[in-house]
Design an enzyme around this catalytic site. Structure first.
Site, PDB file in Angstrom:
ATOM      1  CD  GLU A 296      43.426  64.135  38.218  1.00 44.20           C
ATOM      2  OE1 GLU A 296      42.481  64.668  37.598  1.00 44.20           O
ATOM      3  OE2 GLU A 296      44.592  64.131  37.803  1.00 44.20           O
ATOM      4  CG  HIS A 317      49.738  33.841  39.858  1.00 41.10           C
ATOM      5  ND1 HIS A 317      50.038  32.560  40.265  1.00 41.10           N
ATOM      6  CD2 HIS A 317      48.504  33.764  39.298  1.00 41.10           C
ATOM      7  CE1 HIS A 317      49.038  31.739  39.957  1.00 41.10           C
ATOM      8  NE2 HIS A 317      48.099  32.450  39.364  1.00 41.10           N
ATOM      9  CE  LYS A 431      50.140  70.205  35.494  1.00 38.52           C
ATOM     10  NZ  LYS A 431      48.942  70.787  34.837  1.00 38.52           N
TER      11      LYS A 431
END
Length: 444
Positions: A296, A317, A431
């Site tokens: 951010e 792995h 949003k």
């Protein structure tokens, strides 16, 4: 291969080494001297700019001093009350409103420590997840710590309504009132208005500190204190980091500046992905906090290193093959603790059917370290540069120190790339579309 080693020591009152941070950089790339000089001068200019802005009390830099101003007494008294009276604390928040506290609790107390009765909600809108938490709390007495600057972010706002309603049905409004504690903007917002009307206990969320930099405020300190973490020791670690890493005269032997310098040189050389590596699953939440902090802060204007967190040897792995032989666009930052909270020694077995008696007498920590060193050698030789940050032990002091280390590092790094480290305009995009689909106006 270049190797740069620096050590920072902190001395306690008895004169003993309390903690240190050691920075190693193992790198198969040779940088041009002109590149080094350019970045060093830019960092020096940024450091000077921050010093001037700090003296002028630039509000964007309030996070630098928050460890000196937070009301610890009020937090500790409330935490003691919650611990003694309630079976659970439900922390409601998303992003920086919960990630730092979760990182501290899991780092210092483990992911399997069931004595810490803290539950995190509001970071998703999964009905299955919420239902499981409600089922767990069905016959329990619990308190809520709601964290949101405005109260309008949908995920925590919905969770708060659900759990607030649950408490009100169970205890009535007066009973819910004494079980709800809120950290929010002290001057405005839906959550502030609701909390004042309902007469909840309110903590002020510093207006000029964005969520990912807020872990050393009541946002993170109250859940930590409820969990039994020594928050004064956390803040002492952050204060020490401030004195050692920022307040000293500018020095290129300073590990935070070396970390910023070399990771940005790697970025300019084509290394676009940074893997934050830990060898302990208890550090996964810390890695998530770190990922948000860097993503951010740096990821703007089509710039920035992509941050991702992994746990070795588990993820060796899963994605180890790609790291070793895939695209050469990544580097690793390894956080290694010399001492663990506990240790296990491998015992000898008379039959030795599993063929492991050669390891008898060794500790798992020692074996884990050999995995770390072997992986380091393989990855560096395979073209993956590595930073190694070594800390003697996992404790509250180290948590505070590391928080400040990375917050300062990402601030410097963002300014190097000419982006504002303290906003996140891109977060609002999803949003807006989400609210339009819900046939609502965007509410921030």
């Amino acid at each position: 291969m270049n190797l740069i080693v620096n050590k920072y020591y902190t001395i306690d009152k008895e004169g003993e080494v309390m903690t240190y941070i050691q920075f190693d950089f193992q790198n198969p790339i040779i940088f041009k001297e002109t590149q080094m000089i350019k970045f060093q001068q830019q960092l020096k200019n940024i450091h000077h700019k921050l010093c001037v802005q700090k003296q002028q009390k630039n509000p964007c830099l309030d996070w630098m001093n928050i460890h000196q101003t937070e009301d610890n007494f009020k937090i500790q008294e409330l935490a003691k009350k919650i611990r003694n009276r309630f079976q659970f604390l439900v922390v409601i928040g998303i992003g920086g409103s919960y990630a730092g506290a979760k990182a501290a609790i899991e780092m210092l107390q483990g992911t399997m420590n069931h004595r810490t009765k803290i539950l995190f909600v509001g970071q998703n809108m999964s009905s299955s997840y919420i239902h499981q938490i409600l089922e767990q709390l069905h016959d329990k007495d619990f308190a809520i710590h709601m964290i949101s600057k405005s109260g309008s972010t949908l995920e925590p706002a919905l969770a708060f309504r659900i759990f607030r309603t649950f408490l009100e049905k169970k205890y009535g409004e007066n009973g819910a009132q004494e079980r709800i504690f809120v950290t929010t903007n002290p001057n405005d917002g839906n959550l502030l208005k609701l909390s004042q009307k309902k007469k909840y206990t309110i903590f002020a969320l510093p207006e000029n500190i964005c969520g990912r930099f807020s872990v050393l405020t009541s946002v993170g300190l109250l859940p930590m204190a409820v969990a039994g973490i020594d928050i004064e020791y956390v803040q002492k670690g952050a204060t020490t980091a401030y004195k050692e890493l920022f307040s000293q005269i500018f020095n290129f032997n300073n590990p935070v500046y070396q970390y910023v310098l070399y990771r940005n040189l790697l970025y300019q050389s084509g290394k676009k992905i940074e893997l934050f590596v830990n060898y302990d699953p208890d550090m996964l939440a810390f890695g998530k906090w770190w990922s948000q902090l860097f993503a951010e802060s740096e990821g703007k204007n089509h710039k920035g290193i992509f941050p991702s967190t992994v746990i070795f040897s588990t993820d060796l792995h899963t994605i180890g093959q790609y790291i070793q032989e895939g695209e050469r666009h990544l580097f690793e930052t390894v956080l290694w603790f010399e001492n663990t909270l506990s240790n296990i020694t491998i015992e000898a077995d008379f039959e030795n059917l599993d063929g492991l008696n050669d390891l008898a007498g060794q500790t798992l920590q020692n074996i884990n370290k050999k995995a770390f060193l072997g992986t380091l050698q393989a990855h560096v030789e395979g073209g993956v540069p590595n930073f190694i940050l070594t800390i003697p032990k996992k404790d509250a002091f180290s948590f505070g120190y590391l928080v400040y280390f990375f917050e300062l590092a990402v601030t410097l790094s963002s300014y190097l790339n000419k982006v504002d480290p303290f906003n996140q305009p891109g977060v609002e995009a999803y949003k807006d579309y989400m609210y339009s689909l819900l046939d609502q106006c965007p509410i921030g």
